[in-house]
Design an enzyme around this catalytic site. Structure first.
Site, PDB file in Angstrom:
ATOM      1  N   ASP A 198       0.614  -1.520   0.237  1.00 61.20           N
ATOM      2  CA  ASP A 198      -0.004  -0.352   0.083  1.00 61.20           C
ATOM      3  C   ASP A 198       0.685   1.129  -0.315  1.00 61.20           C
ATOM      4  O   ASP A 198       1.936   1.064   0.395  1.00 61.20           O
ATOM      5  CB  ASP A 198      -1.096  -0.151   1.075  1.00 61.20           C
ATOM      6  CG  ASP A 198      -1.987   0.762   1.229  1.00 61.20           C
ATOM      7  OD1 ASP A 198      -1.661   1.549  -0.326  1.00 61.20           O
ATOM      8  OD2 ASP A 198      -2.861   0.966   1.468  1.00 61.20           O
TER       9      ASP A 198
HETATM   10  C1  NOJ Z   1      -4.435   4.273  -0.285  1.00 61.21           C
HETATM   11  C2  NOJ Z   1      -4.955   3.165   0.111  1.00 61.21           C
HETATM   12  O1  NOJ Z   1      -5.294   2.401   1.445  1.00 61.21           O
HETATM   13  C3  NOJ Z   1      -5.226   1.697  -1.135  1.00 61.21           C
HETATM   14  O2  NOJ Z   1      -6.441   1.047  -0.600  1.00 61.21           O
HETATM   15  C4  NOJ Z   1      -5.789   2.162  -2.625  1.00 61.21           C
HETATM   16  O3  NOJ Z   1      -4.972   1.925  -3.304  1.00 61.21           O
HETATM   17  C5  NOJ Z   1      -4.019   3.631  -2.449  1.00 61.21           C
HETATM   18  N1  NOJ Z   1      -3.849   4.256  -1.314  1.00 61.21           N
HETATM   19  C6  NOJ Z   1      -3.828   3.828  -3.971  1.00 61.21           C
HETATM   20  O4  NOJ Z   1      -4.658   5.242  -4.013  1.00 61.21           O
END
Ligand code: NOJ
Length: 745
Positions: free
Chosen positions: A286
């Site tokens: 993430d």
């Molecule tokens: C953080 C989020 O937790 C995740 O779900 C997302 O896909 C990414 N950012 C990218 O935007």
């Protein structure tokens, strides 16, 4: 295949979706060419420099002029947040035509519930209990995303969530591992099609691995400390279902899991995911979660963070930009040179990434072929009809005293009141991708479209979603007094759920509760429509308002779908995918709890309950009303003794006992009555959504398979134990007929 076709046809037979949509859902069949791909990966890997390999493991967010040089040097493998075919083709050209090896980039975005055409939020879509429709929505979203160059979505979010304080509950399928698994599979199949190597397919990403939904106190990014049993029984099944459905990628979560941050957790990323499940795709972190290993306190600097993430099994670093936040690109080469990691480990990750790029066909057709996609995606009208259908099916009728609903279309006067009644933005929900707000039909639009020209419709916001301004309350009361029917549209703003949107209080925000109570006291027949990304505590509404519809955030077709339900053009069929608590104090509350040693008894103080609240939820899992009624009879178990490894059929008669046609979600639960470990009081193991005409009876068959009877024993070994089991079938988790069978050696 024939089976899927007939299931879908049966499912939609009541109000058929056009054949072209069904055909669209089922196209893209082709044999996997895995062996050939492995050879191509071998060849490519053998000619890559270490720098180029690390480039493949690097993802940047957004675009920056300086990236162009890096692309040409092979120093980046992926982008997040870049949209538009033209821009993406331009960057892709740099990678394919100007870099030494011509390895294509992969462009990812958060296509969570639609790209342009916006569908209900995932929690709402799960309330449809209609996986085929969810699959179709994902497939349409994939087509629209692919048309604009996005070949990878960071979806589905398959985190089980049992704490509605956690705002990200909106992004998943709710509390139940089985329903969550069915929806995970449907979404993966929708995004990826039967063949990734198709211009309209995009790679999916099951996230957030793992147990992100179990954040302590429902506070986003917070610590997760759960047993291995809970991890495997509750939080992992939807991920396993996604892997079994062929998901291309997984995202490692932000949270720490039992003391070890998920993005450095060898146990889940390698032991379980690779070794036990045989996952062959790649894991992306993430955003910045590798760098955050420093905050977690398990790495002294970014270099050590990179080392820990890679050795645990994170293949690609979703960083901030090239200059801040990205941890792999500046550190992996020196880690190899210092002998702290082997180049073989790097190769392993690069292999996984290249494999997915090959499977996606990016090497053969790296550029977005807009003409081809436009010719193969259903037209906007059809996409809207799928969005409308899913929105209708997502609505859950929580209450309808004295059949106040459906409303007549020739009412004399209606008051439409509430901050969400004429709102084109919030119904798009959190994590909308590239929505077109002007295409959203508001509830007010939807109501106006239904009513006769002579009906007087008065609208007032009454208050804002969040502010404490009460200036409009008196006018709202006055308008309510002048109307025959009052429709209140209240709830949360879209950004009150989703990421970083935890709440400690689940009441209606701002002064909406006061608005509802004051307007209701006027005494007119009143309907409350709720829009929200999570269960809210609506105890007063549940007690005092005769009709309540849970409408989540339904996307583009919000107003049309809601009006169809309000005026009886669609008979509500949604069922709750999550328990609604009476108060925040009951959280976490979920239906498949253990029995405890002192299960609740009304007149026994020393049983598991509260002094100041009933122990039951406000609305249970699986619950939802219809404009008709269904009767369940004759739950039969074919074999009352089955050998370990065997199965049995069970059947039940379901009759539509009302005056209009409607859909019912027939739910099957099991309970293992005596096992070596405590088992939940019931667990959903199957369901069928059926359509019945008035007076019609259907006999439904379910097969109890060995898989449904498995449990983790005291040694955490998956097994089936002899003993008595209860099978329960009905229309919600609390309204069930039951019968028994025994598993024998
Ligand atoms: C953080 C989020 O937790 C995740 O779900 C997302 O896909 C990414 N950012 C990218 O935007």
């Amino acid at each position: 295949m024939q089976n899927i076709v007939s299931t879908i046809f049966n499912r939609f037979s009541s109000k058929s979706l056009p054949l072209v949509l069904l055909t669209f859902l089922l196209t893209n069949v082709s044999a996997a060419q895995d062996l050939q791909i492995e050879r191509k990966v071998d060849n490519l890997l053998s000619s890559m420099t270490l720098k180029e390999k690390i480039g493949q493991m690097t993802q940047f967010g957004g675009i920056n002029k300086k990236y162009e040089e890096m692309i040409k040097l092979g120093e980046v493998g992926s982008f997040l947040g870049v949209k538009g075919a033209e821009k993406i083709n331009e960057l892709q050209r740099l990678a394919v035509e100007k870099s030494r090896l011509g390895i294509p980039l992969i462009f990812g975005n958060d296509v969570i519930h639609g790209y342009h055409t916006t569908f209900p939020i995932p929690l709402g879509a799960a309330a449809s209990w209609n996986p085929e429709l969810v699959q179709l929505a994902a497939k349409i979203a994939a087509g629209e995303a692919a048309l604009e160059g996005t070949k990878w979505t960071f979806a589905p979010m398959v985190d089980i969530a049992r704490d509605p304080r956690w705002g990200r509950i909106a992004e998943g399928a709710g509390e139940d591992p089985y329903l969550g698994s069915v929806m995970a599979e449907a979404e993966v199949m929708g995004f990826q099609g039967n063949n990734l190597n198709n211009d309209l397919s995009i790679a999916a990403c099951a996230k957030h691995f793992a147990a992100y939904g179990a954040a302590e106190a429902g506070r986003d990014y917070n610590t997760v400390d759960i047993s291995e049993r809970t991890l495997r029984e509750v939080y992992l099944p939807p991920f396993k279902a996604a892997v079994d459905a062929g998901v291309s990628t997984l995202m490692s979560a932000f949270n720490s899991l039992n003391g070890i941050p998920a993005s450095a957790n060898y146990h889940i990323l390698t032991q379980i995911l690779r070794k036990e499940w045989g996952f062959t795709g790649f894991v992306v972190s993430d955003a910045n979660s590798i760098g955050e290993l420093i905050n977690h306190g398990i790495a002294k600097d970014e270099k050590e963070a990179a080392l820990k993430a890679l050795t645990a099994g994170v293949d690609m670093d979703m960083g901030g930009d090239a200059f801040t936040g990205n941890v792999y690109s500046p550190n992996l080469a020196s880690l190899v040179k210092e002998g702290k990691i082997s180049e073989k480990l790097i190769d392993q990750s690069v292999r996984r990434i290249l494999r997915i790029k090959f499977r996606l066909g990016l090497f053969d057709h790296p550029y977005t072929d807009t003409l081809y996609i436009k010719n193969h995606i259903p037209d906007q009208k059809l996409r809207d009809s799928a969005a409308l259908r899913l929105a209708e099916e997502s609505i859950v009728m929580l209450k309808n005293d004295n059949n106040l609903l459906p409303l007549r279309k020739d009412l004399t006067s209606v008051a439409v009141i509430g901050p969400l009644a004429d709102d084109k933005y919030d119904p798009l929900g959190p994590w909308n991708c590239s929505p077109i707000p002007k295409r959203v039909t508001t509830v007010l639009d939807g109501i106006k479209n239904k009513l006769s020209p002579t009906t007087k419709i008065k609208f007032i916001k009454g208050c804002d979603i969040e502010s404490n301004n009460k200036r409009q309350l008196d006018n709202a009361i006055r308008i309510a007094g002048q109307s025959d029917i009052v429709i209140l549209v209240v709830g949360e703003a879209a950004n009150m759920s989703g990421e970083a949107a935890s709440r400690t209080n689940l009441d209606l925000p701002g002064v909406q509760e006061e608005l509802v109570e004051k307007v209701a006291k006027v005494g007119k027949p009143t309907i409350v429509l709720l829009m929200n990304g999570r269960p809210l505590t609506i105890d007063w509404i549940a007690k005092h308002i005769p009709s309540v519809l849970e409408c989540w955030f339904l996307g583009d077709q919000s107003g049309n779908a809601i009006a169809n339900v309000l005026f009886g053009d669609y008979n509500p069929s949604g069922r709750l995918p999550v328990t609604f608590p009476r108060s925040v104090g009951q959280i976490p509350i979920y239906y498949d709890h253990l029995n405890t040693g002192k299960p609740f008894e009304e007149n026994n103080k020393f049983t598991s309950k509260y002094l100041d609240s009933p122990v039951t939820p406000l609305y249970p899992f699986g619950f939802g009303l219809s404009y008709t009624t269904f009767k369940y009879e004759n739950l039969k178990v074919e074999k009352n003794k089955i050998k370990i490894g065997g199965s049995t059929d069970v059947s039940i008669n379901v009759t539509n006992t009302g005056k209009i046609s409607g859909s019912e979600v027939v739910q099957l639960y099991l309970r293992d009555l005596v096992a070596s470990v405590s088992m939940p009081v019931k667990e959903l193991k199957g369901f069928q959504k059926i359509y019945l005409n008035p007076g019609e009876t259907k006999t439904l068959k379910f097969i109890i398979t060995p898989k449904m009877l498995e449990l983790y024993d005291v040694n955490m070994k998956k097994t089936i134990e002899p003993g008595k089991c209860e099978v329960m079938i009905g229309g919600s988790s609390v309204d069930l007929l039951s019968n028994y069978f025994e598993i024998i050696k």
